[in-house]
Design a protein around this motif. Structure first.
Motif, PDB file in Angstrom:
ATOM      1  N   PRO A  59       0.817  -1.221   0.000  1.00 18.37           N
ATOM      2  CA  PRO A  59       0.000   0.000   0.000  1.00 18.37           C
ATOM      3  C   PRO A  59       0.850   1.270   0.000  1.00 18.37           C
ATOM      4  CG  PRO A  59      -0.794  -1.573   1.643  1.00 18.37           C
ATOM      5  CD  PRO A  59       0.519  -2.084   1.151  1.00 18.37           C
ATOM      6  N   GLN A  60       2.110   1.163   0.409  1.00 16.61           N
ATOM      7  CA  GLN A  60       2.984   2.329   0.465  1.00 16.61           C
ATOM      8  C   GLN A  60       3.390   2.821  -0.925  1.00 16.61           C
ATOM      9  OE1 GLN A  60       3.448   3.813   3.385  1.00 16.61           O
ATOM     10  NE2 GLN A  60       2.179   2.186   4.250  1.00 16.61           N
ATOM     11  N   THR A  61       3.160   2.025  -1.952  1.00 17.43           N
ATOM     12  CA  THR A  61       3.485   2.455  -3.311  1.00 17.43           C
ATOM     13  C   THR A  61       2.259   2.435  -4.229  1.00 17.43           C
ATOM     14  OG1 THR A  61       4.085   0.185  -3.942  1.00 17.43           O
ATOM     15  CG2 THR A  61       5.854   1.605  -3.128  1.00 17.43           C
ATOM     16  N   SER A  62       1.073   2.329  -3.657  1.00 18.86           N
ATOM     17  CA  SER A  62      -0.139   2.264  -4.477  1.00 18.86           C
ATOM     18  C   SER A  62      -0.359   3.580  -5.210  1.00 18.86           C
ATOM     19  CB  SER A  62      -1.356   1.934  -3.607  1.00 18.86           C
ATOM     20  OG  SER A  62      -1.573   2.939  -2.646  1.00 18.86           O
ATOM     21  N   MET A  63      -0.893   3.484  -6.427  1.00 19.45           N
ATOM     22  CA  MET A  63      -1.179   4.631  -7.265  1.00 19.45           C
ATOM     23  C   MET A  63      -2.689   4.733  -7.456  1.00 19.45           C
ATOM     24  SD  MET A  63       1.889   3.878 -10.002  1.00 19.45           S
ATOM     25  CE  MET A  63       1.462   5.259 -11.079  1.00 19.45           C
ATOM     26  N   VAL A  64      -3.103   5.774  -8.180  1.00 20.52           N
ATOM     27  CA  VAL A  64      -4.540   5.965  -8.378  1.00 20.52           C
ATOM     28  C   VAL A  64      -5.149   4.796  -9.141  1.00 20.52           C
ATOM     29  CG1 VAL A  64      -4.264   7.288 -10.512  1.00 20.52           C
ATOM     30  CG2 VAL A  64      -6.298   7.633  -9.107  1.00 20.52           C
ATOM     31  N   GLY A  65      -4.381   4.159 -10.012  1.00 23.50           N
ATOM     32  CA  GLY A  65      -4.874   2.974 -10.708  1.00 23.50           C
ATOM     33  C   GLY A  65      -5.180   1.847  -9.750  1.00 23.50           C
ATOM     34  N   ASN A  66      -4.361   1.718  -8.701  1.00 26.08           N
ATOM     35  CA  ASN A  66      -4.625   0.701  -7.678  1.00 26.08           C
ATOM     36  C   ASN A  66      -5.895   1.024  -6.904  1.00 26.08           C
ATOM     37  OD1 ASN A  66      -1.293   1.075  -7.630  1.00 26.08           O
ATOM     38  ND2 ASN A  66      -2.012  -1.028  -7.809  1.00 26.08           N
ATOM     39  N   LEU A  67      -6.133   2.327  -6.638  1.00 25.86           N
ATOM     40  CA  LEU A  67      -7.369   2.724  -5.961  1.00 25.86           C
ATOM     41  C   LEU A  67      -8.584   2.368  -6.811  1.00 25.86           C
ATOM     42  CD1 LEU A  67      -6.487   6.246  -4.486  1.00 25.86           C
ATOM     43  CD2 LEU A  67      -6.446   4.034  -3.344  1.00 25.86           C
ATOM     44  N   ILE A  68      -8.492   2.634  -8.107  1.00 27.98           N
ATOM     45  CA  ILE A  68      -9.603   2.316  -9.002  1.00 27.98           C
ATOM     46  C   ILE A  68      -9.853   0.813  -9.025  1.00 27.98           C
ATOM     47  CG2 ILE A  68     -10.375   2.370 -11.403  1.00 27.98           C
ATOM     48  CD1 ILE A  68      -8.792   4.979 -11.718  1.00 27.98           C
ATOM     49  N   ASN A  69      -8.778   0.038  -9.130  1.00 28.42           N
ATOM     50  CA  ASN A  69      -8.914  -1.415  -9.176  1.00 28.42           C
ATOM     51  C   ASN A  69      -9.525  -1.958  -7.883  1.00 28.42           C
ATOM     52  OD1 ASN A  69      -8.431  -4.072 -10.341  1.00 28.42           O
ATOM     53  ND2 ASN A  69      -6.760  -4.265  -8.890  1.00 28.42           N
ATOM     54  N   GLU A  70      -9.054  -1.454  -6.754  1.00 28.89           N
ATOM     55  CA  GLU A  70      -9.563  -1.951  -5.465  1.00 28.89           C
ATOM     56  C   GLU A  70     -11.014  -1.569  -5.245  1.00 28.89           C
ATOM     57  OE1 GLU A  70      -6.885  -0.333  -2.654  1.00 28.89           O
ATOM     58  OE2 GLU A  70      -5.159  -1.537  -3.321  1.00 28.89           O
ATOM     59  N   THR A  71     -11.390  -0.342  -5.595  1.00 25.66           N
ATOM     60  CA  THR A  71     -12.770   0.083  -5.379  1.00 25.66           C
ATOM     61  C   THR A  71     -13.733  -0.617  -6.330  1.00 25.66           C
ATOM     62  OG1 THR A  71     -12.278   2.027  -6.758  1.00 25.66           O
ATOM     63  CG2 THR A  71     -12.239   2.331  -4.378  1.00 25.66           C
ATOM     64  N   VAL A  72     -13.282  -0.930  -7.542  1.00 33.64           N
ATOM     65  CA  VAL A  72     -14.133  -1.677  -8.468  1.00 33.64           C
ATOM     66  C   VAL A  72     -14.425  -3.065  -7.910  1.00 33.64           C
ATOM     67  CG1 VAL A  72     -14.149  -2.838 -10.716  1.00 33.64           C
ATOM     68  CG2 VAL A  72     -13.531  -0.439 -10.575  1.00 33.64           C
TER      69      VAL A  72
END
Length: 294
Positions: free
Chosen positions: A243-256
């Protein structure tokens, strides 16, 4: 109006029609679906998104939730967004430093080797992006080749920002080399030769003639590289997984993938779109000014 003039009048709209249809079907229509999801509702039982197609009934709850949690005491989305900006800017600059000399050499100096070198530059596109990242995973593993060569044992895949940036540079530098090559190949050599005839050295001609002509090319190449980086999530997942290197793409993927948070994913998509529009507007305006000055 003659038949020829009438034909020329309709030629432009006819040629533009396929592009317009493409934009309507594959850009505007999906964008409206995203808007309907972001400003839509939520099924109370199944926790699935319920799109609202009529803008008069749109609800801003999901968008407000994301905006309220970007900054401030509850801003747990903010670090990932800031991290994305830093990663993308750093990786794009490194890509430019690597790609420009290569593209310049192939376009202006390679001579009869140009075709072979261009084929080698395009070759990375023949391999899946994920496969290339998995190759880095093998190289950087604890028992990988890099740790065998270096004197110390380093856990490269444990959430290191520099590894994620390295992966972005490696994965996206071909996207910058190709447009740079295409633009540099079209630069008029006669202007450089005129500068040399007027007494400019090779270095002076490069910085005072070639570089100013390259500005729109560089801006376009950086845009073509950094825009897909904004939505990247494979690189951080494969080379870090932290999580310390997560990007906005990771946020989108996780929320989807999280029930009840599809609207938040759409809100992140809209934020990325709005941020992407700013450099695109700058590019269009700079090109328009350059054309007006000719």
């Amino acid at each position: 109006m003659s038949t020829e003039d009438r034909g020329n009048r309709f030629l432009g709209p006819v040629l533009a029609l396929p592009g317009i249809v493409w934009l309507l079907v594959f850009f505007l229509a999906p964008l409206y679906v995203v808007l309907a999801v972001v400003f839509g509702g939520l099924d109370p039982i199944f926790r699935t998104a319920v799109p609202i197609w009529n803008p008069a009934y749109w609800d801003t709850t999901q968008m407000r939730y994301v905006l309220e949690h970007i900054v401030g005491p509850t801003g747990f989305f903010g670090p990932a967004l800031l991290r994305t900006a830093v990663y993308v800017v750093t990786a794009s600059l490194l890509c430019l430093v690597i790609a420009f000399p290569i593209a310049y050499y192939v376009a202006r100096l390679a001579g009869r080797w140009r075709g072979l070198l261009l084929a080698l530059l395009i070759a990375p596109f023949w391999i899946s992006y994920m496969m290339r990242m998995l190759a880095w995973v093998n190289l950087l593993a604890n028992d990988g080749l890099v740790n065998r060569i270096l004197p110390g044992q380093v856990d490269w895949l444990s959430g290191r920002s520099e590894v994620v940036v390295l992966g972005l540079v490696y994965g996206y530098v071909p996207y910058m080399i190709i447009p740079l090559y295409a633009g540099l190949d079209r630069l008029p050599q006669s202007l450089v030769e005129a500068a040399r005839d007027l007494g400019a050295s090779r270095t002076s001609a490069f910085f005072r003639v070639t570089m100013p002509m390259c500005r729109p090319i560089v801006v376009a190449s950086v845009l073509l590289t950094c825009l897909p980086m904004l939505g990247d999530y494979y690189t951080s997942d494969l080379l870090s997984g932290s999580p310390q290197t997560s990007m906005v793409g990771n946020l989108i993927n996780e929320t989807v993938l999280t029930p009840g948070q599809t609207g938040q994913a759409g809100a992140f998509v809209l934020l990325v779109l709005l941020v992407s529009l700013l450099p695109m507007i700058y590019y269009v305006r700079s090109v328009s000014r350059d054309e007006a000055g000719l």
